[in-house]
Design a protein around this motif. Structure first.
Motif, PDB file in Angstrom:
ATOM      1  N   LEU A   1       4.745   0.419   1.344  1.00  0.00           N
ATOM      2  CA  LEU A   1       5.155  -0.601   2.311  1.00  0.00           C
ATOM      3  C   LEU A   1       4.464  -1.909   1.989  1.00  0.00           C
ATOM      4  CD1 LEU A   1       5.078   0.956   5.920  1.00  0.00           C
ATOM      5  CD2 LEU A   1       7.048  -0.007   4.727  1.00  0.00           C
ATOM      6  N   TYR A   2       5.121  -3.019   2.333  1.00  0.00           N
ATOM      7  CA  TYR A   2       4.467  -4.315   2.307  1.00  0.00           C
ATOM      8  C   TYR A   2       4.327  -4.749   3.762  1.00  0.00           C
ATOM      9  CZ  TYR A   2       3.358  -9.166   1.222  1.00  0.00           C
ATOM     10  OH  TYR A   2       2.723 -10.382   1.139  1.00  0.00           O
ATOM     11  N   GLN A   3       3.184  -4.380   4.353  1.00  0.00           N
ATOM     12  CA  GLN A   3       2.933  -4.607   5.769  1.00  0.00           C
ATOM     13  C   GLN A   3       1.434  -4.822   5.967  1.00  0.00           C
ATOM     14  OE1 GLN A   3       4.488  -4.989   8.566  1.00  0.00           O
ATOM     15  NE2 GLN A   3       6.624  -4.382   8.215  1.00  0.00           N
ATOM     16  N   ASP A   4       1.021  -4.946   7.231  1.00  0.00           N
ATOM     17  CA  ASP A   4      -0.409  -4.963   7.554  1.00  0.00           C
ATOM     18  C   ASP A   4      -0.881  -3.516   7.613  1.00  0.00           C
ATOM     19  OD1 ASP A   4      -2.890  -4.875   9.089  1.00  0.00           O
ATOM     20  OD2 ASP A   4      -2.537  -6.991   9.493  1.00  0.00           O
ATOM     21  N   GLU A   5      -1.658  -3.113   6.643  1.00  0.00           N
ATOM     22  CA  GLU A   5      -2.065  -1.706   6.520  1.00  0.00           C
ATOM     23  C   GLU A   5      -2.821  -1.218   7.750  1.00  0.00           C
ATOM     24  OE1 GLU A   5      -4.838   1.065   3.560  1.00  0.00           O
ATOM     25  OE2 GLU A   5      -4.146  -0.902   2.899  1.00  0.00           O
ATOM     26  N   LYS A   6      -3.742  -2.041   8.273  1.00  0.00           N
ATOM     27  CA  LYS A   6      -4.558  -1.619   9.420  1.00  0.00           C
ATOM     28  C   LYS A   6      -3.698  -1.415  10.671  1.00  0.00           C
ATOM     29  CE  LYS A   6      -8.560  -1.478   7.442  1.00  0.00           C
ATOM     30  NZ  LYS A   6      -9.240  -0.164   7.273  1.00  0.00           N
ATOM     31  N   ILE A   7      -2.694  -2.266  10.860  1.00  0.00           N
ATOM     32  CA  ILE A   7      -1.842  -2.137  12.045  1.00  0.00           C
ATOM     33  C   ILE A   7      -0.969  -0.889  11.946  1.00  0.00           C
ATOM     34  CG2 ILE A   7      -0.002  -3.203  13.392  1.00  0.00           C
ATOM     35  CD1 ILE A   7      -2.766  -4.501  13.666  1.00  0.00           C
ATOM     36  N   VAL A   8      -0.444  -0.609  10.755  1.00  0.00           N
ATOM     37  CA  VAL A   8       0.359   0.603  10.577  1.00  0.00           C
ATOM     38  C   VAL A   8      -0.495   1.842  10.828  1.00  0.00           C
ATOM     39  CG1 VAL A   8       1.743   1.952   8.962  1.00  0.00           C
ATOM     40  CG2 VAL A   8       1.905  -0.539   8.952  1.00  0.00           C
ATOM     41  N   GLU A   9      -1.732   1.811  10.322  1.00  0.00           N
ATOM     42  CA  GLU A   9      -2.646   2.938  10.558  1.00  0.00           C
ATOM     43  C   GLU A   9      -2.975   3.073  12.044  1.00  0.00           C
ATOM     44  OE1 GLU A   9      -7.244   4.165   9.524  1.00  0.00           O
ATOM     45  OE2 GLU A   9      -6.126   2.988   8.055  1.00  0.00           O
ATOM     46  N   LEU A  10      -3.203   1.923  12.723  1.00  0.00           N
ATOM     47  CA  LEU A  10      -3.486   1.935  14.165  1.00  0.00           C
ATOM     48  C   LEU A  10      -2.332   2.562  14.942  1.00  0.00           C
ATOM     49  CD1 LEU A  10      -5.008   0.906  16.766  1.00  0.00           C
ATOM     50  CD2 LEU A  10      -3.680  -1.190  16.513  1.00  0.00           C
ATOM     51  N   ALA A  11      -1.113   2.162  14.633  1.00  0.00           N
ATOM     52  CA  ALA A  11       0.057   2.658  15.360  1.00  0.00           C
ATOM     53  C   ALA A  11       0.236   4.161  15.154  1.00  0.00           C
ATOM     54  CB  ALA A  11       1.306   1.914  14.900  1.00  0.00           C
ATOM     55  N   LEU A  12       0.144   4.611  13.894  1.00  0.00           N
ATOM     56  CA  LEU A  12       0.322   6.042  13.617  1.00  0.00           C
ATOM     57  C   LEU A  12      -0.815   6.859  14.232  1.00  0.00           C
ATOM     58  CD1 LEU A  12       2.061   8.157  12.230  1.00  0.00           C
ATOM     59  CD2 LEU A  12       0.723   7.807  10.147  1.00  0.00           C
ATOM     60  N   SER A  13      -2.048   6.334  14.197  1.00  0.00           N
ATOM     61  CA  SER A  13      -3.189   7.029  14.804  1.00  0.00           C
ATOM     62  C   SER A  13      -2.991   7.199  16.293  1.00  0.00           C
ATOM     63  CB  SER A  13      -4.488   6.249  14.538  1.00  0.00           C
ATOM     64  OG  SER A  13      -4.825   6.271  13.188  1.00  0.00           O
ATOM     65  N   ASN A  14      -2.505   6.140  16.949  1.00  0.00           N
ATOM     66  CA  ASN A  14      -2.299   6.218  18.394  1.00  0.00           C
ATOM     67  C   ASN A  14      -1.319   7.334  18.756  1.00  0.00           C
ATOM     68  OD1 ASN A  14      -0.551   5.261  20.924  1.00  0.00           O
ATOM     69  ND2 ASN A  14      -2.613   4.398  21.130  1.00  0.00           N
ATOM     70  N   LEU A  15      -0.211   7.433  18.012  1.00  0.00           N
ATOM     71  CA  LEU A  15       0.782   8.468  18.315  1.00  0.00           C
ATOM     72  C   LEU A  15       0.231   9.866  18.052  1.00  0.00           C
ATOM     73  CD1 LEU A  15       4.109   6.924  16.955  1.00  0.00           C
ATOM     74  CD2 LEU A  15       2.986   6.603  19.162  1.00  0.00           C
ATOM     75  N   VAL A  16      -0.507  10.029  16.950  1.00  0.00           N
ATOM     76  CA  VAL A  16      -1.064  11.344  16.623  1.00  0.00           C
ATOM     77  C   VAL A  16      -2.141  11.740  17.631  1.00  0.00           C
ATOM     78  CG1 VAL A  16      -2.362  12.664  14.904  1.00  0.00           C
ATOM     79  CG2 VAL A  16      -0.512  11.152  14.179  1.00  0.00           C
ATOM     80  N   HIS A  17      -3.012  10.799  17.996  1.00  0.00           N
ATOM     81  CA  HIS A  17      -4.072  11.106  18.964  1.00  0.00           C
ATOM     82  C   HIS A  17      -3.477  11.454  20.328  1.00  0.00           C
ATOM     83  CE1 HIS A  17      -7.349   8.760  16.540  1.00  0.00           C
ATOM     84  NE2 HIS A  17      -6.828   9.767  15.888  1.00  0.00           N
TER      85      HIS A  17
ATOM     86  N   PHE B   1       0.848  -1.202   0.000  1.00  0.00           N
ATOM     87  CA  PHE B   1       0.000   0.000   0.000  1.00  0.00           C
ATOM     88  C   PHE B   1       0.878   1.244   0.000  1.00  0.00           C
ATOM     89  CE2 PHE B   1       0.702  -1.433   4.305  1.00  0.00           C
ATOM     90  CZ  PHE B   1       1.099  -0.279   4.979  1.00  0.00           C
ATOM     91  N   MET B   2       0.294   2.343  -0.457  1.00  0.00           N
ATOM     92  CA  MET B   2       0.992   3.624  -0.499  1.00  0.00           C
ATOM     93  C   MET B   2       0.915   4.287   0.870  1.00  0.00           C
ATOM     94  SD  MET B   2       2.023   3.486  -3.541  1.00  0.00           S
ATOM     95  CE  MET B   2       2.770   5.118  -3.687  1.00  0.00           C
ATOM     96  N   LEU B   3       2.003   4.911   1.302  1.00  0.00           N
ATOM     97  CA  LEU B   3       2.012   5.573   2.611  1.00  0.00           C
ATOM     98  C   LEU B   3       1.055   6.747   2.660  1.00  0.00           C
ATOM     99  CD1 LEU B   3       5.797   5.556   3.601  1.00  0.00           C
ATOM    100  CD2 LEU B   3       3.967   4.064   4.380  1.00  0.00           C
TER     101      LEU B   3
END
Length: 414
Positions: free
Chosen positions: A300-316, A266-268
């Motif tokens: 990235l070739y990763q789990d998209e939902k987990i990457v989004e979860l991690a970045l959301s947590n830091l931003v929130h 997926f695209m960053l």
């Protein structure tokens, strides 16, 4: 007798309201004041020369002499029985709870121990009564929760009827945009409610119940603004409770190894846009999020939902712990093997003494205790990142802000 002046001893000894017992190195009683004698049910001189075991229940005698020997060696004042309940043995065979303070004495070349003993039976009874009151309060809270569940179900039915009314209004007035907004607000109220009584749930549950009761009082059309206000309150608190439950479900899956990751390319820009879009609804007055530069074309070739979860947590977290009119900065860098995400804020920061525990489950730093939260978000993020071959670190200074950094391999492996 260990005291030279008996008259002075009697005046001082009997003036103490607590029970006073003095024993020698062989643990035999050499002196006891009237309060002690009365407390244990004996007559004036009955206790003299008796072994200290006389005043100790049989079930506690086995190890007691070791504690006394240890105290004789240390010769330091201390409270007896720290971390456990103490009991005294009454002459009539009954036992009663006590507190005892130990004080070493050195008289005429001999070592003694003076114990100040207090009968705490009344206090223990009061504590038991208080516990019964607390248990009764918990039962009442559980009952209120059941009532609240019924109220929420009634609200769901009311919302369904309101949906029909809104749809008719859309068709009649051809105001699609306004109607969609109202429909979204009402649909948000359909969040599935689970009854869970805990410290984190009591405050939002009370707010939901209050708004629900007030909502039923506003039945006139011109009172729509007041209805909307209470609907918004209910929506926010239900979302908060739902997020907590999702976090607990995530912990359960992580602990039992039931987590399965869905890897894809997926695209960053896709996840960054989604995270910032959701975060914009949480921004305080004057807060801004600085979009990362130079990320077009990065993937990235990763789990998209987990990457989004991690970045959301830091931003929130950056939004929550930063003041109004401040900037939250996101930076993303990628080399041949690793992608690095950094979120920087100018918030309250993390005290140095708390930094070692910041990823521990349920831990919250001292300066964040009054801000709503469960203390499990960073723990979940760290666990997921570890499973995906990544890591999370941070640098923080109290009252100066924090920078959290995530590193992930560009290509995850199963």
């Amino acid at each position: 007798m260990i005291f030279q002046d008996k008259d002075v001893f009697n005046v001082l000894f009997e003036a103490v309201s607590e029970g006073v017992i003095v024993v020698d190195q062989t643990q035999h009683i050499v002196a006891a004041n009237e309060s002690a004698v009365s407390m244990f049910g004996y007559d004036d001189d009955d206790l003299i020369n008796k072994h200290l075991d006389t005043l100790i229940p049989k079930t506690y005698r086995a190890n007691h002499h070791k504690h006394v020997d240890g105290f004789m060696k240390q010769q330091k004042k201390r409270q007896m029985g720290q971390g456990r309940d103490l009991f005294g043995a009454h002459k009539n065979g009954s036992t009663f709870p006590v507190e005892a303070g130990l004080n070493p004495l050195h008289i005429n070349g001999e070592n003694y121990i003076m114990a100040l003993v207090i009968d705490i039976s009344v206090r223990k009874q009061q504590e038991e009564e208080l516990q019964e009151l607390n248990d009764e309060l918990e039962r009442k809270v559980a009952s209120r929760t059941e009532q609240l569940s019924a109220t929420v179900e009634e609200l769901k039915v009311a919302n369904q009827k309101r949906d029909i009314e809104i749809k008719k209004r859309i068709e009649a007035q051809n105001k699609i945009s306004d109607a969609l907004k109202k429909e979204k607000e009402l649909n948000d109220l359909k969040t599935k409610f689970l009854s869970l009584v805990s410290h984190e749930f009591k405050t939002p549950l009370s707010g939901i119940l209050t708004s629900a009761m007030l909502l039923s009082k506003y039945k006139l059309e011109e009172q729509q603004e007041r209805r909307d206000k209470h609907i918004k309150t209910i929506t926010d608190k239900v979302h908060y409770l739902n997020n907590i439950l999702n976090d607990f479900l995530s912990i359960e899956k992580l602990e039992t190894g039931k987590v399965s990751y869905k890897l894809s390319n997926f695209m960053l820009t896709k996840i960054v846009d989604e995270v910032i879009y959701n975060a914009n609804m949480l921004l305080k007055e004057g807060q801004i999020i600085k979009y990362p530069e130079g990320i077009d074309g990065l993937s990235l070739y990763q789990d998209e939902k987990i990457v989004e979860l991690a970045l959301s947590n830091l931003v929130h977290n950056a939004i929550k712990y930063s003041p109004e009119h401040s900037e939250i900065s996101i930076q993303i860098n990628q080399d041949k093997t690793t992608t690095t995400f950094s979120v920087k804020d100018n918030g309250i920061g993390i005290p140095e003494k708390d930094q070692k525990q910041i990823f521990n489950r349920y831990f919250r730093s001292e300066n964040a205790l009054l801000i709503q939260g469960t203390g499990i978000g960073l723990n979940i993020v760290k666990s997921h990142l570890n499973n995906l071959g990544g890591e999370i670190n941070f640098f923080s200074a109290e009252n100066k802000g924090s920078t959290f950094t995530i590193k992930l391999p560009n290509k995850a492996t199963q």
